[in-house]
Write an enzyme that holds these catalytic residues in place. Structure first.
Site: not given
Ligand SMILES: NC(=O)c1ccc[n+]([C@@H]2O[C@H](COP(=O)([O-])OP(=O)(O)OC[C@H]3O[C@@H](n4cnc5c(N)ncnc54)[C@H](O)[C@@H]3O)[C@@H](O)[C@H]2O)c1
Length: 251
Positions: A61-62, A88, A156, A160, A191
């Site tokens: 779990d990042v 990723n 988001y 990024k 996805t």
């Protein structure tokens, strides 16, 4: 199989699904020993089993540094030395992320926890794992971190943009130790992350309309550049952004 990654050991985060799963599976086909990692441990194990080639799945779990450290330690405990790490894992909170005046602090924090802090923690432990002999780190960025594409997704897009800056900083700090760090920017890629768009005809047509090459991306579209960056073919590239976005941010 063409064996472009023969002899490499690679860890991929977010490898249970979508881009991470496809890329990790392609690494196996290119001869690498691959650790599929994800917060969805069963998904990571299943994806590794499907890929074959001695791939393994681990829980990672990042957002949790202990979990990240444990996953890297588990690789070392097998006697494996990492050559490549692909950071990723990511989330996009559709229906919650919003233009800034309407954005809840909680949504901002949950998004940054995975996408930016999670990438920081992954890179921290990746650099430690690679630092005695160098290697390659690849991070998944986004068009929304480069321009106003994500105007309705403040958290988001900001996460990024932060990731793109983090890559340049880490690349600069560790170039002299032979650690290369690069960003891959996929375009709109169908996805499970983006079903809110892909299952809505108008939204899908709009984003494809903003893609000069005129189609949605697939996870397979980034495989070529990911294999290139994982291999020694890319030995003179660091701190760079590799756009695989159908022209979305370039034209
Ligand atoms: N799909 C797109 O259009 C698109 C475009 C540009 C960039 N990206 C980026 O590509 C990356 C992969 O996205 P995808 O489209 O394959 O999505 P996906 O939802 O199919 O896969 C993401 C994976 O990350 C995992 N994950 C989420 N939170 C995690 C955590 N805390 N720790 C570990 N794993 C976690 C999920 O379990 C999932 O397996 C993300 O960073 C995303 O932001 C996607």
């Amino acid at each position: 199989m063409t064996d472009r990654l023969q002899g490499k050991t690679i860890l991929v985060t977010g490898a249970a699904s979508g881009i991470g799963r496809t890329v990790a599976t392609a690494f196996v086909a290119e001869g690498a020993r691959v650790v599929f990692s994800d917060r969805d441990a069963a998904g990571a194990e299943g994806a590794a089993a499907d890929a074959g080639g001695g791939a393994v799945g681990v829980h990672l779990d990042v957002t949790d540094e202990e979990s990240v450290a444990r996953a890297f330690a588990a690789v070392a405990d097998r006697g494996w030395r990492l050559d490549v790490v692909v950071a990723n894992a990511g989330v996009q909170l559709f229906g919650q992320d919003a233009p800034v005046a309407d954005l809840d602090l909680d949504v901002w924090q949950r998004t940054l926890a995975v996408n930016l802090t999670g990438t920081f923690l992954t890179l921290k432990h990746a650099v430690r794992a690679l630092s005695d002999r160098g290697g390659s780190i690849v991070v998944t960025g986004s068009p929304t971190g480069l321009n106003g594409e994500g105007r309705d997704f403040t958290a988001y897009s900001s996460s990024k943009a932060g990731v793109h800056g983090l890559v340049r900083t880490v690349a600069a700090a560790y170039a002299d130790r032979g650690i290369r760090v690069n960003t891959v920017v996929p375009g709109y890629t169908e996805t499970p992350l983006v079903t809110t768009i892909s299952q809505d005809a108008a939204s899908r047509a709009a984003i494809v309309g903003r893609t000069p090459l005129g189609r949605p991306g697939t996870p397979q579209d980034v495989v070529g550049v990911m294999v290139h960056l994982a291999s020694d073919e890319s030995s003179f590239s660091t701190g760079a952004i590799f756009r695989v976005d159908g022209g979305m941010t370039s034209l």
